[in-house]
Motif scaffolding. Sequence first.
Motif, PDB file in Angstrom:
ATOM      1  N   GLY A 226       7.400  12.053 -50.187  1.00 59.93           N
ATOM      2  CA  GLY A 226       8.787  12.503 -50.250  1.00 59.93           C
ATOM      3  C   GLY A 226       9.239  13.281 -49.033  1.00 59.93           C
ATOM      4  N   TYR A 227       8.365  13.407 -48.037  1.00 54.80           N
ATOM      5  CA  TYR A 227       8.714  14.161 -46.835  1.00 54.80           C
ATOM      6  C   TYR A 227       8.438  13.324 -45.586  1.00 54.80           C
ATOM      7  CZ  TYR A 227       8.942  18.235 -49.866  1.00 54.80           C
ATOM      8  OH  TYR A 227       9.276  19.119 -50.873  1.00 54.80           O
ATOM      9  N   GLU A 228       9.259  13.549 -44.580  1.00 54.29           N
ATOM     10  CA  GLU A 228       9.070  12.861 -43.319  1.00 54.29           C
ATOM     11  C   GLU A 228       7.789  13.361 -42.655  1.00 54.29           C
ATOM     12  OE1 GLU A 228      11.427  12.578 -39.078  1.00 54.29           O
ATOM     13  OE2 GLU A 228      12.616  12.536 -40.933  1.00 54.29           O
ATOM     14  N   THR A 229       6.948  12.451 -42.222  1.00 53.15           N
ATOM     15  CA  THR A 229       5.679  12.813 -41.595  1.00 53.15           C
ATOM     16  C   THR A 229       5.929  13.500 -40.250  1.00 53.15           C
ATOM     17  OG1 THR A 229       4.548  10.989 -42.674  1.00 53.15           O
ATOM     18  CG2 THR A 229       3.486  11.924 -40.729  1.00 53.15           C
ATOM     19  N   LEU A 230       5.217  14.598 -40.033  1.00 52.94           N
ATOM     20  CA  LEU A 230       5.337  15.349 -38.790  1.00 52.94           C
ATOM     21  C   LEU A 230       4.120  15.074 -37.914  1.00 52.94           C
ATOM     22  CD1 LEU A 230       6.648  17.537 -36.973  1.00 52.94           C
ATOM     23  CD2 LEU A 230       5.396  19.249 -38.325  1.00 52.94           C
ATOM     24  N   VAL A 231       4.359  14.490 -36.750  1.00 51.67           N
ATOM     25  CA  VAL A 231       3.304  14.273 -35.755  1.00 51.67           C
ATOM     26  C   VAL A 231       3.534  15.292 -34.642  1.00 51.67           C
ATOM     27  CG1 VAL A 231       2.243  12.660 -34.136  1.00 51.67           C
ATOM     28  CG2 VAL A 231       3.215  11.814 -36.295  1.00 51.67           C
ATOM     29  N   THR A 232       2.562  16.164 -34.427  1.00 55.81           N
ATOM     30  CA  THR A 232       2.773  17.234 -33.465  1.00 55.81           C
ATOM     31  C   THR A 232       1.466  17.584 -32.771  1.00 55.81           C
ATOM     32  OG1 THR A 232       3.785  19.426 -33.162  1.00 55.81           O
ATOM     33  CG2 THR A 232       2.412  19.107 -35.130  1.00 55.81           C
ATOM     34  N   GLN A 233       1.528  18.507 -31.846  1.00 50.60           N
ATOM     35  CA  GLN A 233       0.355  19.034 -31.161  1.00 50.60           C
ATOM     36  C   GLN A 233       0.531  20.536 -31.008  1.00 50.60           C
ATOM     37  OE1 GLN A 233      -0.341  16.817 -27.478  1.00 50.60           O
ATOM     38  NE2 GLN A 233       0.218  14.893 -28.490  1.00 50.60           N
ATOM     39  N   ILE A 234      -0.575  21.264 -30.995  1.00 50.29           N
ATOM     40  CA  ILE A 234      -0.520  22.713 -30.811  1.00 50.29           C
ATOM     41  C   ILE A 234      -1.126  23.035 -29.448  1.00 50.29           C
ATOM     42  CG2 ILE A 234      -1.107  24.961 -31.753  1.00 50.29           C
ATOM     43  CD1 ILE A 234      -1.641  23.604 -34.441  1.00 50.29           C
ATOM     44  N   PHE A 235      -0.326  23.637 -28.577  1.00 55.27           N
ATOM     45  CA  PHE A 235      -0.764  24.015 -27.244  1.00 55.27           C
ATOM     46  C   PHE A 235      -1.042  25.517 -27.197  1.00 55.27           C
ATOM     47  CE2 PHE A 235       1.674  20.161 -26.920  1.00 55.27           C
ATOM     48  CZ  PHE A 235       0.930  19.382 -26.049  1.00 55.27           C
ATOM     49  N   VAL A 236      -1.737  25.948 -26.171  1.00 54.98           N
ATOM     50  CA  VAL A 236      -2.177  27.336 -26.053  1.00 54.98           C
ATOM     51  C   VAL A 236      -1.154  28.147 -25.270  1.00 54.98           C
ATOM     52  CG1 VAL A 236      -4.006  28.870 -25.251  1.00 54.98           C
ATOM     53  CG2 VAL A 236      -4.584  26.604 -26.155  1.00 54.98           C
ATOM     54  N   LYS A 237      -0.694  29.207 -25.878  1.00 53.75           N
ATOM     55  CA  LYS A 237       0.271  30.088 -25.219  1.00 53.75           C
ATOM     56  C   LYS A 237      -0.290  30.569 -23.879  1.00 53.75           C
ATOM     57  CE  LYS A 237       2.837  34.396 -26.020  1.00 53.75           C
ATOM     58  NZ  LYS A 237       3.048  35.527 -26.979  1.00 53.75           N
ATOM     59  N   GLY A 238       0.520  30.438 -22.832  1.00 54.04           N
ATOM     60  CA  GLY A 238       0.108  30.881 -21.508  1.00 54.04           C
ATOM     61  C   GLY A 238      -0.599  29.837 -20.675  1.00 54.04           C
ATOM     62  N   ASP A 239      -0.832  28.651 -21.218  1.00 49.33           N
ATOM     63  CA  ASP A 239      -1.506  27.593 -20.464  1.00 49.33           C
ATOM     64  C   ASP A 239      -0.611  27.161 -19.302  1.00 49.33           C
ATOM     65  OD1 ASP A 239      -2.624  25.196 -19.496  1.00 49.33           O
ATOM     66  OD2 ASP A 239      -3.402  24.649 -21.459  1.00 49.33           O
ATOM     67  N   PRO A 240      -1.076  27.278 -18.058  1.00 52.35           N
ATOM     68  CA  PRO A 240      -0.221  26.942 -16.908  1.00 52.35           C
ATOM     69  C   PRO A 240       0.071  25.452 -16.768  1.00 52.35           C
ATOM     70  CG  PRO A 240      -2.465  27.418 -16.191  1.00 52.35           C
ATOM     71  CD  PRO A 240      -2.400  27.774 -17.647  1.00 52.35           C
ATOM     72  N   ASP A 241      -0.685  24.607 -17.489  1.00 47.55           N
ATOM     73  CA  ASP A 241      -0.476  23.159 -17.359  1.00 47.55           C
ATOM     74  C   ASP A 241       0.600  22.623 -18.300  1.00 47.55           C
ATOM     75  OD1 ASP A 241      -2.489  22.543 -15.368  1.00 47.55           O
ATOM     76  OD2 ASP A 241      -3.974  23.035 -16.896  1.00 47.55           O
ATOM     77  N   ILE A 242       1.168  23.481 -19.142  1.00 51.09           N
ATOM     78  CA  ILE A 242       2.153  23.009 -20.123  1.00 51.09           C
ATOM     79  C   ILE A 242       3.348  22.348 -19.444  1.00 51.09           C
ATOM     80  CG2 ILE A 242       3.905  23.818 -21.766  1.00 51.09           C
ATOM     81  CD1 ILE A 242       1.808  25.670 -22.969  1.00 51.09           C
ATOM     82  N   GLU A 243       3.820  22.913 -18.367  1.00 48.71           N
ATOM     83  CA  GLU A 243       5.012  22.377 -17.709  1.00 48.71           C
ATOM     84  C   GLU A 243       4.742  21.068 -16.970  1.00 48.71           C
ATOM     85  OE1 GLU A 243       8.026  23.530 -18.176  1.00 48.71           O
ATOM     86  OE2 GLU A 243       7.173  25.072 -19.476  1.00 48.71           O
ATOM     87  N   ASP A 244       3.473  20.765 -16.700  1.00 52.75           N
ATOM     88  CA  ASP A 244       3.141  19.568 -15.936  1.00 52.75           C
ATOM     89  C   ASP A 244       2.333  18.566 -16.755  1.00 52.75           C
ATOM     90  OD1 ASP A 244       4.354  20.445 -13.497  1.00 52.75           O
ATOM     91  OD2 ASP A 244       2.658  21.777 -13.173  1.00 52.75           O
ATOM     92  N   ASP A 245       2.494  18.588 -18.064  1.00 47.70           N
ATOM     93  CA  ASP A 245       1.778  17.656 -18.936  1.00 47.70           C
ATOM     94  C   ASP A 245       2.007  16.231 -18.457  1.00 47.70           C
ATOM     95  OD1 ASP A 245       0.575  16.272 -20.989  1.00 47.70           O
ATOM     96  OD2 ASP A 245       1.863  17.049 -22.579  1.00 47.70           O
ATOM     97  N   VAL A 246       0.932  15.511 -18.196  1.00 47.93           N
ATOM     98  CA  VAL A 246       1.051  14.169 -17.618  1.00 47.93           C
ATOM     99  C   VAL A 246       1.797  13.201 -18.524  1.00 47.93           C
ATOM    100  CG1 VAL A 246      -1.167  13.334 -18.498  1.00 47.93           C
ATOM    101  CG2 VAL A 246      -0.239  12.362 -16.390  1.00 47.93           C
ATOM    102  N   VAL A 247       1.827  13.466 -19.851  1.00 48.44           N
ATOM    103  CA  VAL A 247       2.520  12.569 -20.772  1.00 48.44           C
ATOM    104  C   VAL A 247       3.823  13.185 -21.304  1.00 48.44           C
ATOM    105  CG1 VAL A 247       0.401  11.379 -21.412  1.00 48.44           C
ATOM    106  CG2 VAL A 247       1.151  13.333 -22.767  1.00 48.44           C
ATOM    107  N   PHE A 248       4.280  14.282 -20.678  1.00 45.24           N
ATOM    108  CA  PHE A 248       5.593  14.873 -20.958  1.00 45.24           C
ATOM    109  C   PHE A 248       5.761  15.360 -22.405  1.00 45.24           C
ATOM    110  CE2 PHE A 248       6.159  11.644 -17.616  1.00 45.24           C
ATOM    111  CZ  PHE A 248       6.663  12.426 -16.597  1.00 45.24           C
ATOM    112  N   THR A 249       4.679  15.717 -23.065  1.00 46.66           N
ATOM    113  CA  THR A 249       4.765  16.106 -24.471  1.00 46.66           C
ATOM    114  C   THR A 249       4.838  17.613 -24.679  1.00 46.66           C
ATOM    115  OG1 THR A 249       3.649  14.121 -25.265  1.00 46.66           O
ATOM    116  CG2 THR A 249       3.520  16.040 -26.676  1.00 46.66           C
ATOM    117  N   ALA A 250       4.040  18.363 -23.940  1.00 48.33           N
ATOM    118  CA  ALA A 250       3.940  19.806 -24.169  1.00 48.33           C
ATOM    119  C   ALA A 250       5.289  20.485 -23.995  1.00 48.33           C
ATOM    120  CB  ALA A 250       2.922  20.408 -23.211  1.00 48.33           C
ATOM    121  N   SER A 251       5.619  21.347 -24.934  1.00 41.98           N
ATOM    122  CA  SER A 251       6.858  22.122 -24.852  1.00 41.98           C
ATOM    123  C   SER A 251       6.671  23.429 -25.608  1.00 41.98           C
ATOM    124  CB  SER A 251       8.037  21.336 -25.426  1.00 41.98           C
ATOM    125  OG  SER A 251       7.861  21.103 -26.809  1.00 41.98           O
ATOM    126  N   GLN A 252       7.608  24.334 -25.419  1.00 43.42           N
ATOM    127  CA  GLN A 252       7.456  25.675 -25.985  1.00 43.42           C
ATOM    128  C   GLN A 252       7.555  25.703 -27.508  1.00 43.42           C
ATOM    129  OE1 GLN A 252       6.422  28.327 -24.250  1.00 43.42           O
ATOM    130  NE2 GLN A 252       6.290  26.902 -22.531  1.00 43.42           N
TER     131      GLN A 252
END
Length: 287
Positions: A226-252
């Motif tokens: 009865g609920y829409e499936t959530l596909v997500t990822q959990i990134f580490v706060k402060g990781d300097p590579d978040i802004e340059d994720d090669v697959v454009f997924t990481a976000s705040q």
Amino acid sequence: MSTSPNQEFTEKVLKAYSDIDNPRLKSVISILIKHLHACVKEMRVTDQEWEFAWDFMKRMAEKTSPLGNEFLFFADVMGLSQLIEILNHGEQEQPVGVALLGPFFRADAPFRERGASIASDDAPGARVRISGRVFEFESNAPIEGAILDIWQAAANGLYENQDEQQPDYHLRGRFRTDKNGTFELIALMPTTYRIPDDGPVGEFLKIAKRPPIRPAHIHVIVSAPGYETLVTQIFVKGDPDIEDDVVFTASQNMVGDFKPEGDAFRLTYDFPLKRGISTMPKAPIPA
């Protein structure tokens, strides 16, 4: 006004596919033809460039195996996979971001007891205890029996299916929420890693001068009837590579605060679900 020979040819191709019965498929094929033809016309593709393109796709097919789908990798690094997720599931009011599935999701991970670890006892790396709550987005009501499908790379940056030294279904597991919608499990502190870059996609990234790096993360699929499936990822706060994720997924809106706790870490992370149709994505890696 007369049409050009190029346009006449495109119209001829469109007409050839005009008898498709399925209206959605007919629309998709028509739009695809229009945009592909427009792209080729704008780029003025030469014979040599076309030969390179189909040879590139041939080599992608040769590289594709149960260890990884090179076509999916290409869609990922071009931002197509993440764009599809955003278009289908990226409502602005959703506090937890949506993410691409990734090429290493494996079907039928084992169900594990509450508080169990997805890591073997001898797996290198610090542990993190993850707990939280799954609830209905609109009402904040807990969702009992929701399933969290968790998977991650090992400390060496490899997923279980890439590494013969890891046990079957290592760092993979499914967990159910209790009557209060809560869950708890133990995982490895996530690791930054390189995506496989020894194939055509890796060549493409080198030409583009893009590092094949994914910031440290843990994959999660949260589902409930009865609920829409959530596909997500959990990134580490402060990781300097978040802004340059090669697959454009990481976000705040997919960042977790992994807090030190003795010789390990602690993460509290909640998952709101919206009412809708419960579906599971097809796993690139079979059971």
